[in-house]
Scaffold this active site. Structure first.
Site, PDB file in Angstrom:
ATOM      1  N   TYR A 134      -3.369   7.256 -25.267  1.00 14.17           N
ATOM      2  CA  TYR A 134      -2.439   6.129 -25.662  1.00 14.17           C
ATOM      3  C   TYR A 134      -1.840   6.154 -26.560  1.00 14.17           C
ATOM      4  O   TYR A 134      -0.634   5.311 -26.550  1.00 14.17           O
ATOM      5  CB  TYR A 134      -3.644   5.003 -26.076  1.00 14.17           C
ATOM      6  CG  TYR A 134      -3.757   3.365 -26.173  1.00 14.17           C
ATOM      7  CD1 TYR A 134      -3.559   2.704 -25.111  1.00 14.17           C
ATOM      8  CD2 TYR A 134      -4.450   3.231 -27.379  1.00 14.17           C
ATOM      9  CE1 TYR A 134      -3.562   1.387 -25.668  1.00 14.17           C
ATOM     10  CE2 TYR A 134      -3.622   1.544 -27.501  1.00 14.17           C
ATOM     11  CZ  TYR A 134      -3.544   1.020 -26.822  1.00 14.17           C
ATOM     12  OH  TYR A 134      -3.620  -0.552 -27.030  1.00 14.17           O
ATOM     13  N   ALA A 163      -0.002   7.802 -28.083  1.00 13.18           N
ATOM     14  CA  ALA A 163       1.539   9.071 -27.657  1.00 13.18           C
ATOM     15  C   ALA A 163       2.061   7.383 -26.925  1.00 13.18           C
ATOM     16  O   ALA A 163       3.489   7.485 -27.288  1.00 13.18           O
ATOM     17  CB  ALA A 163       1.196   9.705 -26.987  1.00 13.18           C
ATOM     18  N   ALA A 164       2.141   6.395 -26.133  1.00 11.22           N
ATOM     19  CA  ALA A 164       2.515   5.871 -25.377  1.00 11.22           C
ATOM     20  C   ALA A 164       2.630   4.460 -25.999  1.00 11.22           C
ATOM     21  O   ALA A 164       3.782   4.616 -26.372  1.00 11.22           O
ATOM     22  CB  ALA A 164       1.472   5.389 -23.754  1.00 11.22           C
ATOM     23  N   LYS A 165       1.993   4.426 -27.293  1.00 11.40           N
ATOM     24  CA  LYS A 165       1.980   3.238 -27.645  1.00 11.40           C
ATOM     25  C   LYS A 165       3.399   3.637 -28.305  1.00 11.40           C
ATOM     26  O   LYS A 165       4.523   2.928 -29.093  1.00 11.40           O
ATOM     27  CB  LYS A 165       0.997   2.915 -28.816  1.00 11.40           C
ATOM     28  CG  LYS A 165      -0.072   1.494 -27.887  1.00 11.40           C
ATOM     29  CD  LYS A 165       0.590   0.485 -26.960  1.00 11.40           C
ATOM     30  CE  LYS A 165      -0.395  -0.215 -26.284  1.00 11.40           C
ATOM     31  NZ  LYS A 165       0.435  -1.610 -25.418  1.00 11.40           N
ATOM     32  N   SER A 184       0.136  -1.395 -30.514  1.00 12.78           N
ATOM     33  CA  SER A 184      -1.072  -1.032 -31.397  1.00 12.78           C
ATOM     34  C   SER A 184      -0.816  -0.533 -32.879  1.00 12.78           C
ATOM     35  O   SER A 184      -0.142   0.939 -32.539  1.00 12.78           O
ATOM     36  CB  SER A 184      -2.112  -0.766 -30.548  1.00 12.78           C
ATOM     37  OG  SER A 184      -3.068  -0.533 -31.117  1.00 12.78           O
TER      38      SER A 184
END
Length: 367
Positions: free
Chosen positions: A197, A199-201, A184
């Site tokens: 979200y 940070a995870a991406k 993303s």
């Protein structure tokens, strides 16, 4: 050394911009030639084996249909078996060679080994691994009172991609296959209410960028990044079911529209078959990346201006662990606050929402 770095800090950014301006036409010409070459020698997916995680809805479902139109053999993986059954039938009608669906949880390594082994036992190979499992949120970080959802968000968005990749690598190496990643634009573009979200991406993209160098061209990696697009998360269709990926109530009920999921899925599959390293939808988001690198303050000022709420911010406490009927300064419960434009009226339930329990493993089914 400090003096050298101080001088470089002043010289390198403007010099880089000048070099980029002069090299831009050459880069555009080279990219165009590569695009034409790849279109002439696109990969024929007929009878190739494609594993798609997160295939029960949204982008994963549409990607399955795009591969089906190319005659691929499909392995559809998600937790909602009843959804996979209908999607597998649709894919078979669209031209897929053979379709199996396997109910599994991608954040568990042993379940990843199970569905990868099942695919290899049936088809004998793996050509493309498409990771689309994802979980978002729409709350401000400081609103969270119950941090128990933090590991779930990171597990699904990061480990839910890493584990299938780790298990599938030996088989992808034998077929000189390809890994396709659903990332993303939030991995580098800061947007409010999406901190975990994003940070995870960001971790996900950096993992695959590093893995690309480690694989040294033996296995291709296509990283697909998207902006705001229409999906079950944004069209009010996402409901809490046994074995389903959990989304916060606001995400399931707010009626927001975006670019069509079908277009993005078509771009992803076309790009993967051409051997593209990146697929971007829409591509104009890249303009902000230049500002992020060379003028971050300007980007921050622009976003603060565009995203200003002109008053008290309106948000959802669903999924944060706080009581829904929390008193406001006006003495009204949260449910009586004005809704965002385009939302539907809904009656919130007291208490916080939790992730649904994963459904037990089911045997694969061959269509």
């Amino acid at each position: 050394m400090d003096l050298v770095n101080s001088v470089l800090n002043l010289v390198v950014p403007p010099a880089s911009l000048v070099m980029l301006a002069f090299s831009w036409p050459a880069l555009c010409f080279i990219n165009t030639c590569e695009w034409l070459y790849n279109n002439l020698y696109t990969e024929n997916m007929e009878n190739k084996v494609v594993i798609i995680t997160g295939a029960s809805s949204g982008i994963g479902e549409q990607i399955a249909y795009e591969y089906a139109k190319r005659g691929a053999n499909l392995v559809l993986v998600a937790r909602r078996e009843h959804r996979l059954r209908g999607i597998s039938e649709n894919a078979r009608r669209m031209g897929a060679g053979h379709v199996i669906f396997i109910a599994a949880d991608v954040v568990k390594e042993d379940e990843c080994r199970r569905f990868i082994s099942e695919a290899v036992n049936i088809f004998g190979r793996v050509d493309h691994l498409v990771n689309t499992a994802s979980l978002g949120h729409t709350f401000y970080f400081e609103e969270v009172a119950d941090t128990s959802m933090f590991p779930h968000l990171l597990d699904i968005n990061f480990w839910g991609n890493v584990y299938p990749t780790y298990v599938a690598l030996p088989y992808l190496r034998k077929s000189n296959g390809r890994i396709v990643v659903n990332a993303s634009v939030e991995n580098w573009l800061p947007l409010p209410r999406m901190s975990l979200y994003a940070a995870a991406k960001a971790a996900l993209v950096n993992f695959y960028e590093t893995l690309r160098f480690e694989l040294n061209g033996e296995i291709g990696v296509t990283i697909a990044t998207h902006g705001w697009i229409g999906s079950e998360m944004t069209s009010g269709k996402f409901m809490l079911e046994e074995g389903a990926e959990m989304q916060w109530k606001e995400e399931r009920e707010v009626n927001v529209t975006g670019g069509p999921v079908e277009d993005f899925a078509r771009l992803i599959v076309s790009g993967a078959c051409r051997g593209d390293t990146y697929v971007k939808f829409p591509s104009w988001y890249d303009v902000f990346l230049i500002y992020r690198v060379f003028a971050p303050n300007l980007l921050n000022w622009t976003f603060r201006l565009l995203l200003s709420t002109h008053g008290a911010r309106r948000t959802s406490l669903i999924g944060t662990g706080r009581p829904v009927f929390e008193a406001t300064s006006t003495g009204r419960p949260v449910s009586e606050r004005p809704l965002l434009e385009g939302t539907s009226t809904w009656q919130p339930m007291a208490g916080s929402y939790t992730f649904s329990q994963f459904s037990p493993p089911h045997p694969y089914k061959l269509q």
